[in-house]
Motif scaffolding. Structure first.
Motif, PDB file in Angstrom:
ATOM      1  N   CYS A 167       0.846  -1.196   0.000  1.00 27.73           N
ATOM      2  CA  CYS A 167       0.000   0.000   0.000  1.00 27.73           C
ATOM      3  C   CYS A 167       0.875   1.238   0.000  1.00 27.73           C
ATOM      4  O   CYS A 167       1.710   1.421   0.882  1.00 27.73           O
ATOM      5  CB  CYS A 167      -0.902  -0.009   1.236  1.00 27.73           C
ATOM      6  SG  CYS A 167      -2.111   1.308   1.229  1.00 27.73           S
TER       7      CYS A 167
ATOM      8  N   LYS B 156       1.295   5.564  -1.723  1.00 32.60           N
ATOM      9  CA  LYS B 156       0.585   6.844  -1.789  1.00 32.60           C
ATOM     10  C   LYS B 156      -0.662   6.736  -2.658  1.00 32.60           C
ATOM     11  O   LYS B 156      -1.701   7.317  -2.372  1.00 32.60           O
ATOM     12  CB  LYS B 156       1.518   7.921  -2.343  1.00 32.60           C
ATOM     13  CG  LYS B 156       2.657   8.278  -1.398  1.00 32.60           C
ATOM     14  CD  LYS B 156       3.565   9.327  -2.016  1.00 32.60           C
ATOM     15  CE  LYS B 156       4.746   9.636  -1.085  1.00 32.60           C
ATOM     16  NZ  LYS B 156       5.680  10.603  -1.694  1.00 32.60           N
ATOM     17  N   ASN B 157      -0.573   5.986  -3.752  1.00 32.67           N
ATOM     18  CA  ASN B 157      -1.711   5.875  -4.670  1.00 32.67           C
ATOM     19  C   ASN B 157      -2.606   4.721  -4.224  1.00 32.67           C
ATOM     20  O   ASN B 157      -2.311   3.554  -4.484  1.00 32.67           O
ATOM     21  CB  ASN B 157      -1.191   5.643  -6.098  1.00 32.67           C
ATOM     22  CG  ASN B 157      -2.321   5.657  -7.117  1.00 32.67           C
ATOM     23  OD1 ASN B 157      -3.493   5.790  -6.763  1.00 32.67           O
ATOM     24  ND2 ASN B 157      -1.961   5.509  -8.374  1.00 32.67           N
ATOM     25  N   GLN B 158      -3.675   5.042  -3.521  1.00 28.61           N
ATOM     26  CA  GLN B 158      -4.575   4.012  -3.015  1.00 28.61           C
ATOM     27  C   GLN B 158      -5.476   3.458  -4.112  1.00 28.61           C
ATOM     28  O   GLN B 158      -5.965   2.330  -4.008  1.00 28.61           O
ATOM     29  CB  GLN B 158      -5.461   4.603  -1.899  1.00 28.61           C
ATOM     30  CG  GLN B 158      -4.681   5.201  -0.735  1.00 28.61           C
ATOM     31  CD  GLN B 158      -3.987   4.138   0.097  1.00 28.61           C
ATOM     32  OE1 GLN B 158      -4.462   3.024   0.183  1.00 28.61           O
ATOM     33  NE2 GLN B 158      -2.858   4.492   0.689  1.00 28.61           N
ATOM     34  N   ALA B 159      -5.668   4.214  -5.187  1.00 34.01           N
ATOM     35  CA  ALA B 159      -6.678   3.852  -6.196  1.00 34.01           C
ATOM     36  C   ALA B 159      -6.418   2.495  -6.824  1.00 34.01           C
ATOM     37  O   ALA B 159      -7.337   1.690  -7.006  1.00 34.01           O
ATOM     38  CB  ALA B 159      -6.738   4.943  -7.272  1.00 34.01           C
ATOM     39  N   ASP B 160      -5.167   2.221  -7.166  1.00 35.34           N
ATOM     40  CA  ASP B 160      -4.884   0.956  -7.857  1.00 35.34           C
ATOM     41  C   ASP B 160      -4.194  -0.050  -6.944  1.00 35.34           C
ATOM     42  O   ASP B 160      -3.569  -1.001  -7.421  1.00 35.34           O
ATOM     43  CB  ASP B 160      -4.018   1.221  -9.097  1.00 35.34           C
ATOM     44  CG  ASP B 160      -2.666   1.843  -8.750  1.00 35.34           C
ATOM     45  OD1 ASP B 160      -2.424   2.109  -7.557  1.00 35.34           O
ATOM     46  OD2 ASP B 160      -1.856   2.059  -9.678  1.00 35.34           O
TER      47      ASP B 160
ATOM     48  N   GLU C 190      -5.268  -2.484  -4.871  1.00 35.35           N
ATOM     49  CA  GLU C 190      -5.719  -3.876  -4.971  1.00 35.35           C
ATOM     50  C   GLU C 190      -5.218  -4.520  -6.255  1.00 35.35           C
ATOM     51  O   GLU C 190      -4.788  -5.674  -6.267  1.00 35.35           O
ATOM     52  CB  GLU C 190      -7.255  -3.944  -4.888  1.00 35.35           C
ATOM     53  CG  GLU C 190      -7.820  -3.642  -3.513  1.00 35.35           C
ATOM     54  CD  GLU C 190      -7.312  -4.619  -2.449  1.00 35.35           C
ATOM     55  OE1 GLU C 190      -7.014  -5.778  -2.788  1.00 35.35           O
ATOM     56  OE2 GLU C 190      -7.195  -4.201  -1.278  1.00 35.35           O
ATOM     57  N   GLN C 191      -5.257  -3.749  -7.342  1.00 32.99           N
ATOM     58  CA  GLN C 191      -4.798  -4.284  -8.634  1.00 32.99           C
ATOM     59  C   GLN C 191      -3.301  -4.598  -8.580  1.00 32.99           C
ATOM     60  O   GLN C 191      -2.853  -5.649  -9.048  1.00 32.99           O
ATOM     61  CB  GLN C 191      -5.093  -3.246  -9.725  1.00 32.99           C
ATOM     62  CG  GLN C 191      -4.992  -3.806 -11.142  1.00 32.99           C
ATOM     63  CD  GLN C 191      -5.387  -2.761 -12.172  1.00 32.99           C
ATOM     64  OE1 GLN C 191      -5.612  -1.597 -11.846  1.00 32.99           O
ATOM     65  NE2 GLN C 191      -5.467  -3.173 -13.430  1.00 32.99           N
ATOM     66  N   ARG C 192      -2.525  -3.690  -7.992  1.00 34.84           N
ATOM     67  CA  ARG C 192      -1.078  -3.909  -7.871  1.00 34.84           C
ATOM     68  C   ARG C 192      -0.790  -5.134  -7.012  1.00 34.84           C
ATOM     69  O   ARG C 192       0.058  -5.964  -7.334  1.00 34.84           O
ATOM     70  CB  ARG C 192      -0.408  -2.677  -7.254  1.00 34.84           C
ATOM     71  CG  ARG C 192      -0.251  -1.507  -8.211  1.00 34.84           C
ATOM     72  CD  ARG C 192       0.550  -0.372  -7.597  1.00 34.84           C
ATOM     73  NE  ARG C 192      -0.211   0.441  -6.670  1.00 34.84           N
ATOM     74  CZ  ARG C 192       0.018   0.532  -5.367  1.00 34.84           C
ATOM     75  NH1 ARG C 192       1.011  -0.141  -4.831  1.00 34.84           N
ATOM     76  NH2 ARG C 192      -0.729   1.305  -4.597  1.00 34.84           N
TER      77      ARG C 192
END
Length: 936
Positions: A821, A823-827, A829-831
């Motif tokens: 997890c 800084k970029n929370q948006a992706d 789960e995908q990462r």
């Protein structure tokens, strides 16, 4: 080599190697003999050569081959052959006599020592050797007993920590008998050591060797006959009928013996009786030191200086911890002895003491006690005074010291030392003392120059508010007479550059100093110093300098008429560029354009002409590209979001010229690397503001890379990714660039030894991949090429090239880190899903490869980057990584071909537990180093 060659053929090759005047034949013989040494037949050939004893050359080749095979290829021999090899070597050694050449004896003794270390079935070999050779072959016996601990300590043979510990215990169990042997020898040969020099050297060397590894302990040293003999040799004074001097090799051996004891004392702080014994005996050497100075015997003076310095280092911690304003530790007298040596007329003697002063300054800095520092002030004042005297050139010296000159190198070391210790006396105090030296009546040019040189070393630490001495120094420099010696002028000019922080706080001095330095640019010898000082002042005083830019630009137009090197020109450009970056945006663009055009115009002329570049001249594009890079790198401008960068119009003019240079010189790696360097700083200068040239830029570097595979294009690719991969509109184009790079890259790396032969390509390729992972992880992890990239990275784990391996490890680190997890929370789960999938497939192989790399391929200093990868994996999934570690550790060999245990199951379990419990890179690094030691 498929079959064993005849002995006659080997003799012919050895004869050709040593005696044939034809160079081609020598090289052929050397190649053939090298191949023979690598083959399994070398064992029997070496043995036969030693038995036949036809000539010196063949015996030496046989002995050297035997040692090399045991040292590097012992695994080739089956265990049942070890006894016969031992017997053969012992037989060869038993035939050594006074006529045997020393180099052959040394190689045979080293061979036997390496065999003992790798043959665990031969226990207490030292006792066997003493029983066999003490009454018949004392020379080789002492040599074997000397090199055996040395080989154990050198780690040149991959024994593993367990075998080293076992071997050290073996030596300790034999130490009593070895000590008795050496005492007997000292009693037999030591009473008249002037006539038995060589055997006494061997006795001392052997004792020193056993002490250095801790096999002979320090408990009984105060009564040891060998140590007494060493001090007797060192204390020797010619009287009556005695010879005038001790032979150098004997004096060296005695000095090494005492220095080793002092080093051992440093590691064993509870040996008070030995401390007193060694201290009193070493202090008593002061008289013979003075005698060596009087006799101009520099080698012996150096030995005494080594001993005094070693004594100082051994006692330093106790001296510092026990000293106060009311009482001093008795051993502080050693600093006086060391300072006596610093006062020796030859600077080589003084240089030996430098490490002691470094350690003293470090300890005092850490203690941060004003009272304690003040106690050592007188010693450091005397040190600096003596060093200043040592820095004086010969009074009849003309010109400047040349690069590579030993005395110039010594002065640079003095400068570094003074910078380290000056806080003990205070920079301003030191500066003032040197100024007083300058004002002494009848001062000579050489003593003036030395004082200025010391002032130059401390100038940056002088407080900018100092108003007593510095103004007088600056005024004196600005008014130097025309007939001043060039060395004085050179050092004075350099001193002005070091005073840049003081000048910044005294802007009224800026104009006269700049005028003075500009005048100096024209003067041969002094010009380079003036350029460097101008660079320092420009970089430090840039708030006051923009009004000088027009003059500086005019100056740069004439720069090639000055008496300075191209490196000095680049330094000037760096300084002026730093000032340009501070100008108002409305004026900056024009100044930047003028700076760049000075380099682009001659570069364009070269591109248009069909001139063969001559390195280092104006016909060399590299000269102009390096200057351009200096400008692009050092014009640093603050730009607000949405604001057009003032350098953008200039960059759009620079790119077409670099593009033409790419096409013109694409086959020349040296020029391509400089073009790419310029491109790198061009992209960094304006960041994301030149999207309009991206397509043509990428297309060009991909096209040239496909043909010539210059790795610098991969590096440019990583800069492009760093700057533009956060822009969704650019990602696909950058992925296409990566795909285009992959085929020629893998084509190169899949050649035989491709990874090892092309470390720059590995470095730059995985730097590019890591940047992708940092800037645009999801598209990169989904790209079709990832499978091939991962397979290549797994193979590259074992590459022992520092920079290349670091880039590979950074790639793995970023790969795992991408699944965490951030800084970029948006992706997120995908990462996480993508990284988990990759590790499920490749995690075990990665862990196993990393462990094998640490154990068998990588240097110890490279393991911290591997540790970073393991820490990321443990944080990502500690349970699964623990399982992979257990499996990977289990794949390591349990013992080598000689039957030597590598790591026990319990030791491997301890490594596993240590790593899986760790949450810092440092603790994992320690565990990996411990693991590697079991196999090295």
């Amino acid at each position: 080599m498929d079959s064993k060659p005849s002995l006659n053929l080997v003799h012919a090759a050895v004869s050709a190697l040593y005696n044939n005047p034809n160079t081609t034949e020598k090289e052929r013989a050397s190649q053939w003999l090298g191949d023979l040494q690598k083959s399994v037949h070398a064992w029997t050939v070496a043995d036969e050569l030693l038995h036949h004893k036809r000539d010196l050359e063949s015996c030496y080749f046989g002995a050297q081959t035997m040692r090399t095979k045991i040292h590097q290829s012992f695994h080739e021999l089956p265990t049942e052959a070890h006894d016969s090899l031992r017997n053969s070597l012992l037989e060869h050694i038993s035939q050594i006599n006074q006529e045997t050449n020393t180099v052959i004896v040394t190689q045979l003794c080293l061979a036997l020592a390496d065999l003992i270390l790798q043959m665990p079935t031969w226990q207490q070999a030292s006792l066997d050797l003493i029983n066999r050779f003490s009454s018949t072959n004392m020379w080789p016996l002492l040599e074997i007993l000397t090199v055996l601990p040395e080989e154990l300590e050198s780690r040149s043979v991959r024994l593993g920590e367990n075998r080293r510990v076992a071997m050290l215990e073996d030596l300790k169990s034999c130490a009593g008998t070895v000590g008795e042997l050496l005492t007997h020898c000292a009693g037999t040969y030591g009473t008249n050591w002037q006539e038995n020099v060589q055997v006494n050297v061997k006795i001392l060397r052997c004792f020193t060797s056993w002490v250095s590894v801790g096999a002979i302990t320090l408990n009984d040293v105060t009564n040891n006959m060998v140590v007494s003999q060493a001090f007797s040799i060192l204390n020797y004074k010619p009287e009556g009928d005695k010879p005038l001097s001790v032979v150098g090799s004997l004096h060296d051996a005695a000095s090494d013996c005492i220095c080793t004891l002092l080093q051992s004392l440093e590691d064993n702080n509870n040996q008070q009786a030995l401390e007193s014994y060694l201290f009193n005996n070493v202090v008593n050497l002061e008289m013979v030191y003075h005698l060596s100075v009087a006799n101009e015997d520099q080698e012996k003076s150096i030995n005494y200086c080594r001993i005094f310095t070693e004594l100082g280092e051994s006692f330093l911690e106790k001296i510092i911890n026990s000293c106060s304003a009311k009482s001093f530790h008795y051993a502080i007298k050693v600093l006086d002895l060391v300072l006596i040596c610093v006062g020796h007329h030859e600077y080589e003697v003084a240089e030996i003491t430098f490490n002691l002063w470094y350690v003293l300054s470090e300890e005092l800095y850490q203690k941060n006690s004003k009272e304690l520092t003040e106690l050592f002030r007188p010693y450091v004042e005397r040190l600096i005074t003596a060093l200043c005297r040592h820095c004086q050139m010969e009074p009849d010296h003309e010109g400047l010291l040349e690069d590579g000159d030993d005395f110039k190198d010594f002065r640079l070391k003095v400068s570094d030392l003074v910078k380290d210790v000056v806080f003990i006396v205070g920079s301003s105090s030191c500066f003032r003392q040197m100024f007083m030296n300058l004002q002494a009546p009848g001062v000579t040019w050489d003593s003036s120059e030395a004082a200025l040189f010391i002032m130059q070393a401390v100038a940056k630490n002088v407080l900018p508010t100092e108003n007593e001495v510095v103004p007088k120094v600056v005024e004196a420099i600005l008014n130097l007479p025309e007939n001043t010696h060039i060395a004085v002028k050179y050092t004075s000019v350099m001193l002005l550059g070091e005073l840049c922080e003081w000048i910044e706080k005294h802007p009224n001095t800026l104009d006269p100093i700049l005028n003075f330095l500009v005048c100096c640019l024209h003067q041969p010898g002094v010009g380079a110093a003036a350029a460097l000082s101008l660079q320092n002042i420009c970089a430090t005083c840039n708030d006051h300098m923009p009004r000088h830019v027009p003059i500086l630009l005019q100056l740069l137009q004439q720069v090639d008429t000055f008496a300075i090197t191209n490196n000095a020109v680049i330094g000037l450009l760096k300084g002026v560029s730093a000032i340009v970056g501070c100008m108002p945006h409305s004026e900056l663009t024009d100044a930047m354009r003028k700076l760049c055009l000075m380099q682009l115009t001659p570069l364009c002329q070269l591109i248009e002409q069909d001139v063969v570049p001559v390195r280092g001249t104006k016909s060399d594009p590299v000269l102009w590209l390096d200057r351009l890079s200096s400008v692009l790198r050092n014009v640093n401008v603050k730009v607000f979001e949405g604001q057009v960068h003032p350098c953008k119009p200039v960059i759009l003019e620079v790119w077409p010229v670099i593009s033409r240079a790419f096409d013109k010189y694409q086959s020349d790696l040296r020029i391509m690397e400089r073009c790419c360097r310029g491109l790198r700083f061009m992209l960094r200068c304006v960041s994301q503001q030149i999207c309009e040239i991206l397509q043509s830029l990428v297309g060009q570097i991909v096209r040239i890379y496909a043909t010539y595979k210059h790795s610098c294009f991969l590096y440019v690719g990583s800069i492009l990714v760093d700057e533009y991969a956060t822009d969704p509109n650019c990602v696909q184009g950058l992925l296409d660039m990566l795909q285009a790079f992959i085929e020629p890259t893998f084509q190169l790396l899949q050649e035989e030894n491709g990874l090892r032969n092309h470390p720059d390509t590995v470095d730059d390729f995985f730097r590019l991949c890591a940047r992708f992972m940092q800037r645009s992880p999801v598209p990169f992890l989904q790209c079709a090429a990832l499978v091939h990239i991962l397979q290549c990275s797994l193979m590259a784990c074992t590459l022992d090239h520092k920079e290349a391996n670091t880039s590979v490890m950074k790639f793995f680190y970023d790969l795992v880190n991408t699944g965490k997890c951030g800084k970029n929370q948006a992706d997120f789960e995908q990462r996480k899903v993508l990284v988990t999938s990759i590790l499920n497939e490749y995690g075990q192989q990665l862990v196993t490869n990393l462990l094998h790399a640490c154990v068998f391929y990588l240097h110890s200093y490279m393991l911290s980057e591997v540790a970073d990868v393991f820490v990321e994996m443990l944080e990502f999934d500690r349970e699964m990584t623990g399982k992979w570690l257990a499996t990977g550790l289990d794949t390591l060999p349990k013992e080598n071909n000689g039957g030597i245990m590598s790591a026990t199951p319990q030791q491997l379990n301890d490594i596993h537990a240590s790593m899986t419990r760790s949450d810092t890179s440092k603790s994992v690094t320690y565990a990996l180093k411990d693991l590697a030691r079991f196999y090295r």
